[in-house]
Design an enzyme around this catalytic site. Structure first.
Site, PDB file in Angstrom:
ATOM      1  N   LYS A  82      -3.773   3.133  -2.562  1.00  0.00           N
ATOM      2  CA  LYS A  82      -5.136   3.669  -2.566  1.00  0.00           C
ATOM      3  C   LYS A  82      -5.140   4.881  -1.655  1.00  0.00           C
ATOM      4  CE  LYS A  82      -8.586   0.926  -1.905  1.00  0.00           C
ATOM      5  NZ  LYS A  82      -9.419   1.082  -3.095  1.00  0.00           N
ATOM      6  N   MET A 139      -7.903  10.105   9.047  1.00  0.00           N
ATOM      7  CA  MET A 139      -8.369  10.642   7.766  1.00  0.00           C
ATOM      8  C   MET A 139      -9.297  11.842   7.963  1.00  0.00           C
ATOM      9  SD  MET A 139      -8.814   7.035   5.654  1.00  0.00           S
ATOM     10  CE  MET A 139      -9.038   5.940   7.067  1.00  0.00           C
ATOM     11  N   ASP A 186       0.830  -1.213   0.000  1.00  0.00           N
ATOM     12  CA  ASP A 186       0.000   0.000   0.000  1.00  0.00           C
ATOM     13  C   ASP A 186       0.857   1.253   0.000  1.00  0.00           C
ATOM     14  OD1 ASP A 186      -2.517  -0.964  -0.128  1.00  0.00           O
ATOM     15  OD2 ASP A 186      -3.085  -0.493   1.927  1.00  0.00           O
TER      16      ASP A 186
END
Lengths: 256, 256
Positions: free
Chosen positions: A56, A168, A35
């Protein structure tokens, strides 16, 4: 045949926070799918493996999840040992549960390996204990990312009495502030915003709930970052102020 | 002089879940002070160190915290490298924050090393993802231990929409059930109770909120154990039931 998929947490960034089990999985890997947020330095443990980046990130060009699924399945069916390397822990905002389910439904052996999650490592590097007797009897980890359609009850989160760690959330600071204030959280609740948790270039911005969006903007806070909201975020700060007689609301700390 | 105290998370029990940084700290240690819940197997990384057991367990004979503090300080002042080895993570119900503060106030250098917390490892070993898109957008870790005098808002915890992981709750299952039911959590909310998380003799009892106290009693659930409460605790179960056409509410799984 050693066909198997390992879903492995690579930890928050500091390559020393990899577990011994993750290192073993990397040693056994034929293929490593890595990732975006994983520190490349951990690849020293799999010098012979084929490494495939499958990043991603919200808002950027990224590898579709369905493609990642099919790629894991294809290599596993070829008899390869596949390591899917994720930032943090695979089952804390890492889709580890989904990927394990999808692969097992297709007869693939899956093993999950836990990793240190970024919120924990970032707080620790800033000398913030996520739980502290007499201050916080628990900790809540949530994501502000909207691709998850499950509901969060911000009022309950504001009133739970646990330290709040938000992943996030950089693009949603104003919204988070409004929700928590509306839920009854005090405007002067301490906040630490931690960019690049556990890495040498970790940066840290201290603020409070009412000012966090403005302070983050002035600080130019960027993703990936985690927010720690609660009294524990000021405990060590208060000790430093008591010791040195100075105060500050937002500053950067390099290479903690 | 390498005077320093490392406050190190040894992880949940499985010695392979130790981090590389914890292994380095053990290699450098002159003295290792080890908690009750730490697996002795990790001591293979410090064959030359002096090992001092300083166990603490609710309800049992244990080492007083003040004595542990003084012992760390004494060895550090002798110029020794001290590793204080704790189960799980030092800052999640581990008193790492308190111990670091106490030592730093006395001029001792302290470094914290994160570990995998038992709630995460236990859930993962039972194929329970603590977060899952569309099911649980976060996770809350709390302790039921009453020596912590800070307040928990059970109503808020019942309504937050996060997976609930409760540590040190075996003796308080009835009370936890009553608080969560009173807070509005559904009586059929799935529960997994996991004894000896991540160890070879891990045992797992599945139940729901209304029945968990009785099921744990029938199962003879013992400490240390963690409770996972929320829809994620049934996700894999439901898949298994769909696949094999059978159902069960409480059973043991050895050596997962």
């Amino acid at each position: 045949m050693n066909a198997k998929v390992w879903l492995v947490g690579a930890g928050p960034g500091d390559p020393e926070l990899l577990t011994l089990k993750a290192v073993r999985a990397l040693h056994e890997a034929d293929v490593v799918m890595i990732d975006d947020l994983v520190n490349d330095a951990v690849l020293e443990h799999c010098p012979a493996a084929r490494v495939i980046p499958v990043g991603k990130r919200g808002g950027c060009r990224s590898t579709p999840q369905a493609f990642i699924h099919r790629l894991m399945l294809r290599y596993a069916r070829q008899g390869k040992c596949v390591v899917r390397l994720k930032g943090g822990d695979p089952c804390i905002f890492g889709r580890g549960g989904e990927e394990a389910q999808w692969l097992r439904e297709r007869g693939v052996e899956v093993e999950l390996v836990n990793g240190i999650t970024a919120g924990l490592a970032g707080a620790t590097q800033c000398d913030i204990p996520l739980t502290l007797r007499g201050v916080a009897r628990g900790v809540t980890l949530v994501t502000a990312h909207t691709q998850d359609d499950s509901q969060l009850n911000w009022q309950a989160l504001a009133q739970g009495g646990t330290t709040l760690v938000i992943y996030m959330g950089v693009a949603k600071l104003g919204e988070i502030r409004d929700q928590l204030l509306a839920g009854g959280m005090a405007a002067d609740t301490p906040v630490a915003m931690i960019e690049n948790a556990s890495l040498a270039h970790q940066r840290e911005c201290r603020s409070d709930l009412s000012a966090m969006a403005e302070d983050a903007s002035a600080f130019e806070l960027k993703s990936p970052a985690i927010l720690v909201i609660g009294a524990v975020a000021a405990v060590v700060e208060e000790q430093k102020i008591a010791a040195f007689g100075s105060s500050c609301t937002a500053y950067g700390v390099q290479a903690l």
